[in-house]
Write an enzyme that holds these catalytic residues in place. Structure first.
Site, short mmCIF file in Angstrom:
data_model
loop_
_atom_site.label_atom_id
_atom_site.label_comp_id
_atom_site.label_asym_id
_atom_site.label_seq_id
_atom_site.Cartn_x
_atom_site.Cartn_y
_atom_site.Cartn_z
N LYS A 169 33.00 -111.42 71.47
CA LYS A 169 33.09 -111.81 72.88
C LYS A 169 34.09 -110.92 73.61
CE LYS A 169 31.92 -116.71 72.70
NZ LYS A 169 30.87 -116.67 73.74
N HIS A 227 35.38 -120.16 64.47
CA HIS A 227 35.54 -119.50 65.78
C HIS A 227 36.93 -119.72 66.38
CE1 HIS A 227 31.32 -118.88 65.47
NE2 HIS A 227 30.96 -120.08 65.82
#
Ligand code: NDP
Length: 460
Positions: A169, A227
């Protein structure tokens, strides 16, 4: 660059929703090698033509406009081999379709990882090959160690890509730029100035028909163990001398090793599941009555965990990781909350909010709240926000992961010892939860969840 990819489990949900659209997106942006051949392997009876049709449909449904424009080109580079990923002959047959090193992508259900890795060890991979292993990497410390031991028989560590697409990301990568390419932040990036750090992934979506996977995982395993802990490592690690994979991953592991094993799980964690309510997308039933859910498992759809990092830099600063489904508002961010100013020379009754640096994970944005003199009365203060919306990347987070795999760069992959450290931290929480400590709470779908965003109160 490597020129072939063998996708084991190519007919599955991950392949359709994320992998194939990401590959098509890369193809559309000219980022894939022209000669990349993709061999899909799965148990379903398909031939090349049916698999290509499946690829076109998957990209059509799940890809963005760019990906859709390259669906045909991607399908044209795909072939299909029916086979069982746990059978060495199936892999041998897929490898026989081409020459040279291959990327072997394990897009398989987690219980199939170990037998598929054993099969790969038996089949043998050509020199220079790489393997991609999806999440979750094991279900506890012992199973992660066992997977690592199996993988070591197949390939060297730097050819193993345990993927966590959060590391692809843009904002997550921007943490590195923000922290280490500015004079401004690093001198105050410590316990003297930072009061607390929240890493939040609140979703408004409910189960969305994924009970088969989710009911066995839950929010802690699905989001926090991988995550959100990964994001935490980038927020809190020491500055690496370079962004070479060894330097970066060593710093991340150092940080994980300094996270204290949770010693008071009742006080440090919250687990809850949603009950019927009006969520953002419409009415949602009780999680326990969703199709495919076994209520007796007591799976949590919301988890929050406060961790302590035992280092000179971070001692006493709570790091709270939180994630939940069917919540009333989408909140996906890292919020770094600074301490109040030591003395305020302004008039009585003014209590300016401390500065907060906010890194939005979806959409990608950066905000810094600062206190300034407001309009009107001189010397009254008000809060303003300096905001930057980061330009969208042409490559999706999954696309970034795939590019790194093709380039043989493991920097943004999880190293074996990193995966084990994450389980070392989360394992005692799961053990306590299995004994009912703390109890499973309820929250209404569409609400703010079982605890306020400020849980727990900051330590002083
Ligand atoms: P699926 O259950 O859809 O399984 C993937 C595919 O593998 C299916 O087509 C399945 O076929 C096939 N398969 C199962 N066993 C074998 C075997 N022995 N040999 C060959 N093929 C086999 O899983 P997902 O696609 O949802 O997930 C794959 C991996 O990706 C998992 O590790 C998951 O945790 C991870 N992941 C998934 C995400 C998602 O959104 N789906 C997101 C992030 C990670 P069959 O239907 O016949 O069982």
């Amino acid at each position: 660059m490597i020129s072939r990819m063998i996708v084991l489990g190519a007919g599955g949900d991950l392949a359709a929703r994320l992998l194939l659209p990401a590959l098509a997106g890369l193809r559309a942006h000219g980022r894939l090698p022209d000669d990349l051949a993709i061999v899909g392997v799965d148990r379903a009876a398909m031939d090349d033509a049916t698999f290509r049709a499946h690829v076109r449909t998957a990209v059509g449904v799940h890809g963005d406009a760019a990906a859709r424009s390259a669906a045909e080109a991607l399908a044209g580079s795909c072939t299909y081999r029916r086979g069982d990923a746990t059978d060495p002959d199936a892999l041998r047959a897929a490898l026989a379709d081409g020459e040279g090193p291959a990327v072997v992508y394990l897009a398989l259900p987690p219980p199939v990882f170990a037998p598929a890795i054993r099969a790969a060890a038996e089949a043998g991979l050509p020199e220079g090959s790489r393997m991609v292993v999806e999440k979750p990497f094991g279900e506890d410390l012992a199973s992660a160690q066992a997977l690592n031991a199996l993988l070591r028989d197949v390939l060297p560590e730097d050819a193993i890509h345990r993927v966590d697409h959060f590391l692809g990301k843009q904002t997550v990568q921007n943490l590195l730029g923000l922290r280490f390419a500015n004079r401004l932040f690093e001198p105050i990036w410590n316990r003297e100035h930072i009061e607390r750090v929240d890493v939040v992934w609140d979703e408004t979506l409910a189960l969305e028909g994924r009970a088969g996977y989710y009911d066995r995982a839950g929010a802690l395993r699905d989001m926090i163990q991988n995550h959100l802990l990964q994001v935490l490592t980038l927020v809190a690690m020491e500055p690496p001398p370079t962004l070479h994979e060894r330097d970066l991953r060593d710093r991340k592991v150092d940080l994980l090793r300094s996270i204290r094993t949770p010693d008071d799980v009742a006080a440090q964690t919250v687990r809850a599941r949603y009950t019927a309510g009006d969520a953002v997308g419409g009415p949602v039933p009780d999680y326990a009555s969703e199709e495919g859910v076994d209520p007796a498992r007591g799976t949590e759809t919301f988890a929050a965990v406060t961790l302590w990092v035992d280092t000179w830099r971070w001692s006493g600063v709570p790091f709270t990781l939180r994630s939940g489904k069917a919540l009333g508002a989408l909140r996906q961010e890292v919020a770094i909350r600074f301490r109040p100013v030591p003395h305020l020379a302004f008039g009585q009754g003014q209590h300016p909010e401390p500065n907060v640096l906010l890194l939005g994970l979806a959409p990608d944005r950066l905000e810094l709240s600062v206190t300034v003199n407001g309009p009107g009365e001189p010397f009254t203060v008000e809060e303003v926000t300096l905001a930057a919306h980061l330009a969208p990347q042409d490559v999706s987070a999954y696309g970034r992961v795939i590019l790194d795999v093709l380039a043989g760069d493991p920097t943004l992959s999880i190293r074996g010892d990193e995966a084990e450290e994450c389980w070392r931290i989360v394992g005692p929480i799961l053990d306590a939860w299995r004994t009912g400590v703390p109890g499973l709470r309820d929250y209404t779908a569409g609400s703010d969840g079982p605890v306020s965003p400020g849980w727990p109160p900051p330590a002083r």
